[in-house]
Motif scaffolding. Sequence first.
Motif, PDB file in Angstrom:
ATOM      1  N   ASN A  44      -6.380  -5.466   1.280  1.00 24.59           N
ATOM      2  CA  ASN A  44      -5.786  -4.814   0.115  1.00 24.59           C
ATOM      3  C   ASN A  44      -6.515  -3.503  -0.199  1.00 24.59           C
ATOM      4  N   ASN A  45      -7.834  -3.519  -0.114  1.00 26.31           N
ATOM      5  CA  ASN A  45      -8.617  -2.305  -0.355  1.00 26.31           C
ATOM      6  C   ASN A  45      -8.286  -1.234   0.683  1.00 26.31           C
ATOM      7  N   LEU A  46      -8.090  -1.643   1.933  1.00 25.00           N
ATOM      8  CA  LEU A  46      -7.675  -0.690   2.966  1.00 25.00           C
ATOM      9  C   LEU A  46      -6.301  -0.116   2.631  1.00 25.00           C
ATOM     10  N   GLY A  47      -5.440  -0.938   2.076  1.00 18.95           N
ATOM     11  CA  GLY A  47      -4.134  -0.454   1.628  1.00 18.95           C
ATOM     12  C   GLY A  47      -4.264   0.573   0.511  1.00 18.95           C
ATOM     13  N   MET A  48      -5.238   0.382  -0.357  1.00 19.36           N
ATOM     14  CA  MET A  48      -5.464   1.350  -1.437  1.00 19.36           C
ATOM     15  C   MET A  48      -5.896   2.709  -0.876  1.00 19.36           C
ATOM     16  N   ILE A  49      -6.694   2.681   0.177  1.00 19.62           N
ATOM     17  CA  ILE A  49      -7.074   3.948   0.819  1.00 19.62           C
ATOM     18  C   ILE A  49      -5.821   4.635   1.356  1.00 19.62           C
ATOM     19  N   ASP A  50      -4.990   3.874   2.060  1.00 22.68           N
ATOM     20  CA  ASP A  50      -3.746   4.448   2.576  1.00 22.68           C
ATOM     21  C   ASP A  50      -2.900   5.020   1.445  1.00 22.68           C
ATOM     22  N   PHE A  51      -2.779   4.277   0.367  1.00 22.01           N
ATOM     23  CA  PHE A  51      -1.975   4.716  -0.775  1.00 22.01           C
ATOM     24  C   PHE A  51      -2.523   6.013  -1.369  1.00 22.01           C
ATOM     25  N   ARG A  52      -3.821   6.070  -1.568  1.00 18.73           N
ATOM     26  CA  ARG A  52      -4.426   7.267  -2.161  1.00 18.73           C
ATOM     27  C   ARG A  52      -4.330   8.487  -1.253  1.00 18.73           C
ATOM     28  N   GLN A  53      -4.177   8.234   0.045  1.00 21.04           N
ATOM     29  CA  GLN A  53      -4.024   9.340   0.991  1.00 21.04           C
ATOM     30  C   GLN A  53      -2.548   9.630   1.270  1.00 21.04           C
ATOM     31  N   ALA A  54      -1.677   9.070   0.435  1.00 19.48           N
ATOM     32  CA  ALA A  54      -0.224   9.264   0.540  1.00 19.48           C
ATOM     33  C   ALA A  54       0.331   8.773   1.876  1.00 19.48           C
ATOM     34  N   ARG A  55      -0.317   7.763   2.453  1.00 16.17           N
ATOM     35  CA  ARG A  55       0.180   7.112   3.669  1.00 16.17           C
ATOM     36  C   ARG A  55       0.900   5.847   3.216  1.00 16.17           C
ATOM     37  N   PHE A  56       2.026   6.062   2.572  1.00 17.15           N
ATOM     38  CA  PHE A  56       2.718   4.986   1.874  1.00 17.15           C
ATOM     39  C   PHE A  56       3.260   3.901   2.798  1.00 17.15           C
ATOM     40  N   ALA A  57       3.739   4.270   3.958  1.00 15.68           N
ATOM     41  CA  ALA A  57       4.245   3.257   4.897  1.00 15.68           C
ATOM     42  C   ALA A  57       3.108   2.347   5.361  1.00 15.68           C
ATOM     43  N   ASP A  58       1.947   2.943   5.632  1.00 17.73           N
ATOM     44  CA  ASP A  58       0.786   2.145   6.040  1.00 17.73           C
ATOM     45  C   ASP A  58       0.323   1.250   4.896  1.00 17.73           C
ATOM     46  N   ALA A  59       0.319   1.794   3.690  1.00 18.47           N
ATOM     47  CA  ALA A  59      -0.084   1.009   2.521  1.00 18.47           C
ATOM     48  C   ALA A  59       0.858  -0.171   2.320  1.00 18.47           C
ATOM     49  N   LYS A  60       2.147   0.090   2.410  1.00 23.31           N
ATOM     50  CA  LYS A  60       3.129  -0.977   2.224  1.00 23.31           C
ATOM     51  C   LYS A  60       2.960  -2.068   3.278  1.00 23.31           C
ATOM     52  N   ARG A  61       2.707  -1.660   4.524  1.00 23.27           N
ATOM     53  CA  ARG A  61       2.501  -2.624   5.600  1.00 23.27           C
ATOM     54  C   ARG A  61       1.300  -3.517   5.301  1.00 23.27           C
ATOM     55  N   ARG A  62       0.213  -2.908   4.843  1.00 19.75           N
ATOM     56  CA  ARG A  62      -0.988  -3.696   4.526  1.00 19.75           C
ATOM     57  C   ARG A  62      -0.736  -4.628   3.343  1.00 19.75           C
ATOM     58  N   PHE A  63      -0.155  -4.087   2.276  1.00 20.76           N
ATOM     59  CA  PHE A  63       0.093  -4.908   1.091  1.00 20.76           C
ATOM     60  C   PHE A  63       1.033  -6.065   1.411  1.00 20.76           C
ATOM     61  N   SER A  64       2.080  -5.774   2.183  1.00 21.61           N
ATOM     62  CA  SER A  64       3.022  -6.831   2.562  1.00 21.61           C
ATOM     63  C   SER A  64       2.338  -7.879   3.420  1.00 21.61           C
ATOM     64  N   GLY A  65       1.473  -7.437   4.320  1.00 24.40           N
ATOM     65  CA  GLY A  65       0.726  -8.369   5.163  1.00 24.40           C
ATOM     66  C   GLY A  65      -0.178  -9.281   4.362  1.00 24.40           C
ATOM     67  N   VAL A  66      -0.808  -8.727   3.337  1.00 28.69           N
ATOM     68  CA  VAL A  66      -1.673  -9.529   2.467  1.00 28.69           C
ATOM     69  C   VAL A  66      -0.846 -10.603   1.758  1.00 28.69           C
ATOM     70  N   ILE A  67       0.285 -10.210   1.228  1.00 31.96           N
ATOM     71  CA  ILE A  67       1.153 -11.171   0.531  1.00 31.96           C
ATOM     72  C   ILE A  67       1.580 -12.286   1.472  1.00 31.96           C
ATOM     73  N   LEU A  68       2.029 -11.922   2.664  1.00 33.52           N
ATOM     74  CA  LEU A  68       2.470 -12.938   3.623  1.00 33.52           C
ATOM     75  C   LEU A  68       1.335 -13.870   4.023  1.00 33.52           C
ATOM     76  N   THR A  69       0.155 -13.323   4.221  1.00 35.37           N
ATOM     77  CA  THR A  69      -0.995 -14.143   4.595  1.00 35.37           C
ATOM     78  C   THR A  69      -1.344 -15.128   3.490  1.00 35.37           C
ATOM     79  N   LEU A  70      -1.392 -14.636   2.260  1.00 36.32           N
ATOM     80  CA  LEU A  70      -1.720 -15.518   1.143  1.00 36.32           C
ATOM     81  C   LEU A  70      -0.641 -16.575   0.924  1.00 36.32           C
ATOM     82  N   GLU A  71       0.622 -16.173   1.061  1.00 33.12           N
ATOM     83  CA  GLU A  71       1.709 -17.137   0.903  1.00 33.12           C
ATOM     84  C   GLU A  71       1.643 -18.206   1.994  1.00 33.12           C
TER      85      GLU A  71
END
Length: 85
Positions: A44-71
């Motif tokens: 999730n923290n790596l996703g925040m780096i992507d988000f802050r660097q406007a790498r939104f597709a990468d951020a979304k991929r990481r965030f979605s992966g975290v959700i799927l893993t936790l689920e």
Amino acid sequence: LGNVGNIQLDRGSYSQARETYLRALKIKQTILGKSHPECCNIENNLGMIDFRQARFADAKRRFSGVILTLESANNVRNETYTAAC
């Protein structure tokens, strides 16, 4: 290492934070397994780096992966969280 990465992230040192988080992630995954909540937190923290660097597709991929893993780890499917991503 996670706390060091947090400081680097807060200071805007994104490349340093990414390196630190990746190092921490490798260690945590080796010890705890890839689906452990601490590993998800680092992802999730790596996703925040992507988000802050406007790498939104990468951020979304990481965030979605975290959700799927936790689920998967909790055998839960929450459509509200999935739809938010």
